[in-house]
Design an enzyme around this catalytic site. Structure first.
Site, PDB file in Angstrom:
ATOM      1  N   LEU A  65       0.816  -0.980   0.070  1.00 51.02           N
ATOM      2  CA  LEU A  65      -0.044  -0.182   0.024  1.00 51.02           C
ATOM      3  C   LEU A  65       0.752   1.286   0.174  1.00 51.02           C
ATOM      4  O   LEU A  65       2.071   1.163   0.263  1.00 51.02           O
ATOM      5  CB  LEU A  65      -0.974  -0.020   1.429  1.00 51.02           C
ATOM      6  CG  LEU A  65      -1.758  -1.417   1.125  1.00 51.02           C
ATOM      7  CD1 LEU A  65      -2.498  -1.300   2.492  1.00 51.02           C
ATOM      8  CD2 LEU A  65      -2.884  -1.058   0.169  1.00 51.02           C
ATOM      9  N   PRO A  66       0.286   2.431  -0.221  1.00 57.92           N
ATOM     10  CA  PRO A  66       0.980   3.749  -0.461  1.00 57.92           C
ATOM     11  C   PRO A  66       1.836   4.254   0.647  1.00 57.92           C
ATOM     12  O   PRO A  66       2.904   4.687   0.670  1.00 57.92           O
ATOM     13  CB  PRO A  66       0.131   4.608  -1.386  1.00 57.92           C
ATOM     14  CG  PRO A  66      -0.902   3.733  -1.810  1.00 57.92           C
ATOM     15  CD  PRO A  66      -1.199   2.836  -0.701  1.00 57.92           C
ATOM     16  N   THR A  96       6.264   0.504   2.010  1.00 58.31           N
ATOM     17  CA  THR A  96       7.211   1.357   2.556  1.00 58.31           C
ATOM     18  C   THR A  96       6.516   2.384   3.262  1.00 58.31           C
ATOM     19  O   THR A  96       5.941   3.136   2.816  1.00 58.31           O
ATOM     20  CB  THR A  96       8.070   1.831   1.491  1.00 58.31           C
ATOM     21  OG1 THR A  96       8.870   0.707   1.089  1.00 58.31           O
ATOM     22  CG2 THR A  96       9.390   2.679   2.208  1.00 58.31           C
ATOM     23  N   LYS A 171      14.880   0.011   5.300  1.00 62.52           N
ATOM     24  CA  LYS A 171      14.572   0.322   4.065  1.00 62.52           C
ATOM     25  C   LYS A 171      14.726   1.902   3.693  1.00 62.52           C
ATOM     26  O   LYS A 171      15.276   2.191   2.769  1.00 62.52           O
ATOM     27  CB  LYS A 171      12.964   0.042   3.671  1.00 62.52           C
ATOM     28  CG  LYS A 171      12.422   0.368   2.354  1.00 62.52           C
ATOM     29  CD  LYS A 171      13.043   0.037   1.049  1.00 62.52           C
ATOM     30  CE  LYS A 171      12.482   0.810  -0.210  1.00 62.52           C
ATOM     31  NZ  LYS A 171      11.286   0.615  -0.520  1.00 62.52           N
ATOM     32  N   LYS A 246       9.223  10.055  -1.391  1.00 60.82           N
ATOM     33  CA  LYS A 246       8.494   9.704  -0.371  1.00 60.82           C
ATOM     34  C   LYS A 246       9.536   8.972   0.617  1.00 60.82           C
ATOM     35  O   LYS A 246       9.429   9.438   1.782  1.00 60.82           O
ATOM     36  CB  LYS A 246       7.423   8.739  -1.034  1.00 60.82           C
ATOM     37  CG  LYS A 246       6.808   7.813   0.266  1.00 60.82           C
ATOM     38  CD  LYS A 246       6.049   6.653  -0.168  1.00 60.82           C
ATOM     39  CE  LYS A 246       5.625   5.586   0.868  1.00 60.82           C
ATOM     40  NZ  LYS A 246       5.278   4.322   0.461  1.00 60.82           N
TER      41      LYS A 246
END
Length: 300
Positions: A65-66, A96, A171, A246
């Site tokens: 998911l975003p 992420t 990450k 992002k």
């Protein structure tokens, strides 16, 4: 083989879910985009009309998911995964997101006696489609081992980073480093060419010298040296610039929360902000070389 619920069929999720189908799993997929569901059905998955329908009876649940708010929304609440999933299912969030959201969902899952891991990925769209992703996983050793067979069907490496949230921490740190490397690689190639060096010649030298890095040898930001790189496809995204931005913002937020000094990371965030605002928002993150050359926006 197992029944798996896959939630989130964007550029990354679609390829990942398709690999689970190819591995022989019974994949029940759900996404707000009905066309994405239909596309995966054509590859052998079963489309679901709702989150509840996808999750019902699944032994494993994968979400892609975003952002953190989407992950919390999908997992929590009366109609969330934590209330819908089978008690013995392994829950894997491959999005992420911010570390706090990952740890929060893990805590809520633990309260219900459910197994959850945060398992963000590295590799981009090509690796998602090719099944060569690297998974950085946060969670207990027991939960990570429960998740490992499913993650292994979508990637080449599954590495436990530590307890809940550690996958997300790994990450964002990795991608901050990648952004810094890519900007440095673009600067070096741009300078080399302006000094009269051929791009291939400089690549042949730097790839075997101390300047060697993944951004150069696997993802070269100029056409020619690495045929599979987005630079040879007019910078069509393998990993879109807004996604890199992002991740950089997540890294800067995390750095602020622990008072870590990240001046290069902050500069990378500023440059990718300028790049996306100048028209690079539909390009691969390696396309930032176009801004350094003054082809879009203003030269930094």
């Amino acid at each position: 083989m197992a029944r798996i619920a896959f939630i989130g069929l964007g550029n990354m999720g679609s390829g990942m879910a398709a690999n689970l189908v190819r591995a022989g799993h019974e994949v029940h997929a759900y996404d707000l985009n009905a066309e994405a569901v239909k596309a995966l059905e054509a590859k052998g998955a079963t489309g679901a009309a709702s989150l509840a329908e996808a999750v019902r009876g699944a032994k494993a649940v994968v979400t892609m998911l975003p952002a953190g708010k989407h992950v919390r929304s999908v997992y929590e609440g009366e109609d969330g995964i934590l209330n819908l999933a089978e008690p013995d299912a392994i829950l894997m969030d491959c999005s992420t997101i911010d570390v706090d959201s990952a740890r929060h969902v893990a805590s809520e899952a633990e309260k219900k006696g459910m197994a959850f891991v945060d398992a963000p990925v590295s590799g981009g769209v090509a690796a998602a489609e090719g099944g060569t992703l690297t998974f950085m996983v946060g969670g207990s050793e027991e939960n990570v081992e429960k998740a490992r067979p499913y993650l292994a069907d979508m990637g080449k490496a599954v590495i436990r980073a530590g307890d809940a949230g550690a996958g997300q921490a790994a990450k964002i740190c990795n991608n901050m480093l990648l952004a810094i490397h890519m900007i440095g690689t673009c600067e070096a190639i741009n300078l080399a060419q302006k000094l009269g060096l051929d791009a291939q010649n400089f690549f042949d030298i730097a790839s075997k010298a101390s300047g060697q890095c993944w951004s150069l040898t696997s993802y070269c930001p100029v056409p020619g040296p690495v045929p599979a790189a987005p630079s040879n496809r007019d910078y069509k995204p393998g990993f879109a610039a807004p996604m890199m931005l992002k991740d950089l913002r997540l890294a800067m937020d995390a750095a602020g929360s622990v008072e870590a000094s990240t001046p290069m990371g902050k500069r990378a965030e500023n440059l990718y902000t300028a790049f996306t605002e100048a028209g690079g928002d539909d390009l691969d993150f390696s396309g930032i070389i176009k801004m350094l050359r003054g082809e879009i926006g203003e030269k930094p």
